[in-house]
Motif scaffolding. Sequence first.
Motif, PDB file in Angstrom:
ATOM      1  N   VAL A 229     -31.461  31.737 -32.450  1.00 42.31           N
ATOM      2  CA  VAL A 229     -31.977  33.021 -31.986  1.00 42.31           C
ATOM      3  C   VAL A 229     -33.458  33.131 -32.258  1.00 42.31           C
ATOM      4  CG1 VAL A 229     -32.070  35.450 -32.651  1.00 42.31           C
ATOM      5  CG2 VAL A 229     -29.899  34.418 -32.090  1.00 42.31           C
TER       6      VAL A 229
ATOM      7  N   PHE B 107     -36.632  36.180 -31.231  1.00 38.53           N
ATOM      8  CA  PHE B 107     -36.798  37.485 -30.599  1.00 38.53           C
ATOM      9  C   PHE B 107     -38.271  37.757 -30.419  1.00 38.53           C
ATOM     10  CE2 PHE B 107     -36.021  37.895 -35.149  1.00 38.53           C
ATOM     11  CZ  PHE B 107     -37.173  38.519 -35.577  1.00 38.53           C
TER      12      PHE B 107
ATOM     13  N   ARG C 266     -42.072  42.660 -31.318  1.00 38.42           N
ATOM     14  CA  ARG C 266     -42.506  43.873 -30.629  1.00 38.42           C
ATOM     15  C   ARG C 266     -43.368  44.723 -31.546  1.00 38.42           C
ATOM     16  NH1 ARG C 266     -36.764  43.394 -28.524  1.00 38.42           N
ATOM     17  NH2 ARG C 266     -37.034  43.072 -26.313  1.00 38.42           N
TER      18      ARG C 266
ATOM     19  N   GLY D 288     -28.878  44.754 -32.946  1.00 37.39           N
ATOM     20  CA  GLY D 288     -29.832  45.091 -31.891  1.00 37.39           C
ATOM     21  C   GLY D 288     -29.607  46.517 -31.427  1.00 37.39           C
TER      22      GLY D 288
ATOM     23  N   GLU E 296     -31.718  45.969 -36.625  1.00 34.53           N
ATOM     24  CA  GLU E 296     -32.720  45.923 -35.550  1.00 34.53           C
ATOM     25  C   GLU E 296     -34.014  45.354 -36.137  1.00 34.53           C
ATOM     26  OE1 GLU E 296     -32.905  46.770 -32.009  1.00 34.53           O
ATOM     27  OE2 GLU E 296     -34.784  45.839 -32.571  1.00 34.53           O
TER      28      GLU E 296
ATOM     29  N   ALA F 109     -34.004  43.791 -39.829  1.00 36.93           N
ATOM     30  CA  ALA F 109     -33.713  42.411 -40.219  1.00 36.93           C
ATOM     31  C   ALA F 109     -33.251  41.597 -39.021  1.00 36.93           C
ATOM     32  CB  ALA F 109     -32.648  42.385 -41.307  1.00 36.93           C
ATOM     33  N   ASN F 110     -33.494  40.322 -39.129  1.00 39.27           N
ATOM     34  CA  ASN F 110     -33.044  39.357 -38.135  1.00 39.27           C
ATOM     35  C   ASN F 110     -31.515  39.208 -38.244  1.00 39.27           C
ATOM     36  OD1 ASN F 110     -32.996  37.180 -36.315  1.00 39.27           O
ATOM     37  ND2 ASN F 110     -33.368  35.702 -37.951  1.00 39.27           N
ATOM     38  N   ALA F 111     -30.819  39.551 -37.166  1.00 36.03           N
ATOM     39  CA  ALA F 111     -29.363  39.665 -37.217  1.00 36.03           C
ATOM     40  C   ALA F 111     -28.651  38.424 -37.767  1.00 36.03           C
ATOM     41  CB  ALA F 111     -28.838  40.019 -35.831  1.00 36.03           C
TER      42      ALA F 111
ATOM     43  N   PHE G 215     -24.652  45.313 -27.829  1.00 35.37           N
ATOM     44  CA  PHE G 215     -24.770  45.961 -26.526  1.00 35.37           C
ATOM     45  C   PHE G 215     -26.143  45.659 -25.907  1.00 35.37           C
ATOM     46  CE2 PHE G 215     -21.852  49.389 -28.469  1.00 35.37           C
ATOM     47  CZ  PHE G 215     -20.719  48.650 -28.144  1.00 35.37           C
ATOM     48  N   PHE G 216     -26.113  45.087 -24.740  1.00 37.43           N
ATOM     49  CA  PHE G 216     -27.317  44.783 -23.960  1.00 37.43           C
ATOM     50  C   PHE G 216     -28.336  43.963 -24.752  1.00 37.43           C
ATOM     51  CE2 PHE G 216     -25.224  48.633 -22.612  1.00 37.43           C
ATOM     52  CZ  PHE G 216     -24.870  48.256 -21.327  1.00 37.43           C
TER      53      PHE G 216
ATOM     54  N   ASP H 220     -31.043  41.051 -25.543  1.00 33.10           N
ATOM     55  CA  ASP H 220     -32.128  40.542 -24.688  1.00 33.10           C
ATOM     56  C   ASP H 220     -31.612  39.400 -23.825  1.00 33.10           C
ATOM     57  OD1 ASP H 220     -34.026  42.309 -25.765  1.00 33.10           O
ATOM     58  OD2 ASP H 220     -34.406  40.979 -27.451  1.00 33.10           O
TER      59      ASP H 220
ATOM     60  N   MET I 110     -28.833  35.523 -28.024  1.00 31.24           N
ATOM     61  CA  MET I 110     -28.147  35.758 -29.288  1.00 31.24           C
ATOM     62  C   MET I 110     -26.710  35.252 -29.265  1.00 31.24           C
ATOM     63  SD  MET I 110     -27.822  39.333 -31.281  1.00 31.24           S
ATOM     64  CE  MET I 110     -29.556  39.482 -31.681  1.00 31.24           C
TER      65      MET I 110
ATOM     66  N   THR J  40     -26.558  54.373 -23.045  1.00 32.18           N
ATOM     67  CA  THR J  40     -27.863  54.094 -23.660  1.00 32.18           C
ATOM     68  C   THR J  40     -28.931  53.961 -22.571  1.00 32.18           C
ATOM     69  OG1 THR J  40     -27.774  51.678 -23.610  1.00 32.18           O
ATOM     70  CG2 THR J  40     -26.697  52.765 -25.472  1.00 32.18           C
TER      71      THR J  40
ATOM     72  N   PHE K 142     -30.769  51.524 -21.938  1.00 35.74           N
ATOM     73  CA  PHE K 142     -30.689  50.238 -21.243  1.00 35.74           C
ATOM     74  C   PHE K 142     -29.578  50.241 -20.207  1.00 35.74           C
ATOM     75  CE2 PHE K 142     -33.537  48.766 -24.424  1.00 35.74           C
ATOM     76  CZ  PHE K 142     -34.233  47.769 -23.789  1.00 35.74           C
TER      77      PHE K 142
HETATM   78  C1  SAM Z   1     -32.316  45.052 -24.731  1.00 37.39           C
HETATM   79  S1  SAM Z   1     -32.377  45.854 -26.285  1.00 37.39           S
HETATM   80  C2  SAM Z   1     -30.839  46.802 -26.318  1.00 37.39           C
HETATM   81  C3  SAM Z   1     -30.859  47.887 -27.338  1.00 37.39           C
HETATM   82  C4  SAM Z   1     -29.572  48.696 -27.496  1.00 37.39           C
HETATM   83  N1  SAM Z   1     -28.464  47.850 -27.887  1.00 37.39           N
HETATM   84  C5  SAM Z   1     -29.247  49.476 -26.259  1.00 37.39           C
HETATM   85  O1  SAM Z   1     -28.222  49.223 -25.624  1.00 37.39           O
HETATM   86  O2  SAM Z   1     -30.016  50.374 -25.896  1.00 37.39           O
HETATM   87  C6  SAM Z   1     -32.025  44.512 -27.402  1.00 37.39           C
HETATM   88  C7  SAM Z   1     -32.404  44.854 -28.833  1.00 37.39           C
HETATM   89  O3  SAM Z   1     -32.050  43.781 -29.684  1.00 37.39           O
HETATM   90  C8  SAM Z   1     -33.067  43.653 -30.672  1.00 37.39           C
HETATM   91  N2  SAM Z   1     -33.018  42.282 -31.204  1.00 37.39           N
HETATM   92  C9  SAM Z   1     -33.314  41.146 -30.548  1.00 37.39           C
HETATM   93  N3  SAM Z   1     -33.168  40.082 -31.343  1.00 37.39           N
HETATM   94  C10 SAM Z   1     -32.764  40.548 -32.548  1.00 37.39           C
HETATM   95  C11 SAM Z   1     -32.456  39.938 -33.786  1.00 37.39           C
HETATM   96  N4  SAM Z   1     -32.543  38.614 -33.929  1.00 37.39           N
HETATM   97  N5  SAM Z   1     -32.084  40.716 -34.811  1.00 37.39           N
HETATM   98  C12 SAM Z   1     -32.011  42.064 -34.677  1.00 37.39           C
HETATM   99  N6  SAM Z   1     -32.292  42.711 -33.521  1.00 37.39           N
HETATM  100  C13 SAM Z   1     -32.664  41.967 -32.466  1.00 37.39           C
HETATM  101  C14 SAM Z   1     -34.334  43.953 -29.915  1.00 37.39           C
HETATM  102  O4  SAM Z   1     -35.398  44.315 -30.762  1.00 37.39           O
HETATM  103  C15 SAM Z   1     -33.888  45.087 -29.002  1.00 37.39           C
HETATM  104  O5  SAM Z   1     -34.083  46.342 -29.591  1.00 37.39           O
END
Ligand code: SAM
Length: 297
Positions: A41, A43, A46, A101, A124, A150-152, A171-172, A174, A186, A276, A278
Amino acid sequence: MTTEPALPDAGSLNSPEPDPGPGTASATQETVETAHFRSPVSFVRRGSRLQGRRQQAWDELAERFVIDVPRAEADTSVDPDYVFDAAAEFGRTAPLVVEIGSGLGEAVTHAAELNPDTNYLAVEVYLPGLAQTLQRIGQKELTNVRVVQANAPEVLTTMLPAGSVDEVWVFFPDPWHKTRHHKRRMVKDEFAELVARVLVPGGIWRLATDWSDYAVQMREVLDASARFVNLHDGERAGDDSPLTRVNREGLENKAPINDVDTRGGWAPRFEGRTLTSFENKAHQAGRLIFDLTYRKA
Ligand SMILES: C[S@@+](CC[C@H](N)C(=O)[O-])C[C@H]1O[C@@H](n2cnc3c(N)ncnc32)[C@H](O)[C@@H]1O
């Protein structure tokens, strides 16, 4: 954008699709791959500065609701010796749902409000999203949510005790559209193992995406895993499958093809997930939503 939006939307997550198509700016994007979990993974790094109400929410609520984890090498990493103590952090023992996330915190805070007897942990990397989650926690006067920046994969590898989580939500995530970036997605084999590690026996993993090829990847990964059973195996196949519709109708800017999804396995939309930003954005763009629900075997 210099001012905070009055209402949060997917755009306020800065870059909902980390690998924008040709012609869109990507120069400021930087991917982060931690040594702890280097290949599966990465990310997008941001924006991390807070302003206005988000800063205020952070100042007022972080001490109570943000899990202050010791870091390893980066500000989103977790010291591998640190183990989350849910009973101590929530001040009670209750079923635990972990959203990976969690974005702006819409789903997790909505569910927490409806289920006060359940504990929720929002994971997140995007600081403004966590601050927005704190705002919602404050507005709804919730006591059953904690958030962690934190990194998931690290959260799932060492921070959460094995067999300690009742549900994991993704959910949703990246989408990482470009083929050469698919490795950054992921949901893949290694990640499934980590989710299985933290779930209680019989625990549930809920997933959703608005991109059919990622949905197929999720289904392939989880169906191939001996650790999970699809709770909707074979359902919504053929004409009822959202994948068949995407193919036939040429959604997602694809050329229409008469390719029928005979396998199915798609879950009904998870009623516990509020719409949400997204998901709403996907609807507006004419994309379909793919839900999947698996139980730890
Ligand atoms: C497309 S957004 C969807 C957000 C939310 N789940 C929704 O449905 O509105 C994906 C989220 O995953 C987070 N994310 C991506 N990689 C991650 C990681 N390794 N650990 C934690 N969060 C992560 C991103 O920062 C982003 O906020």
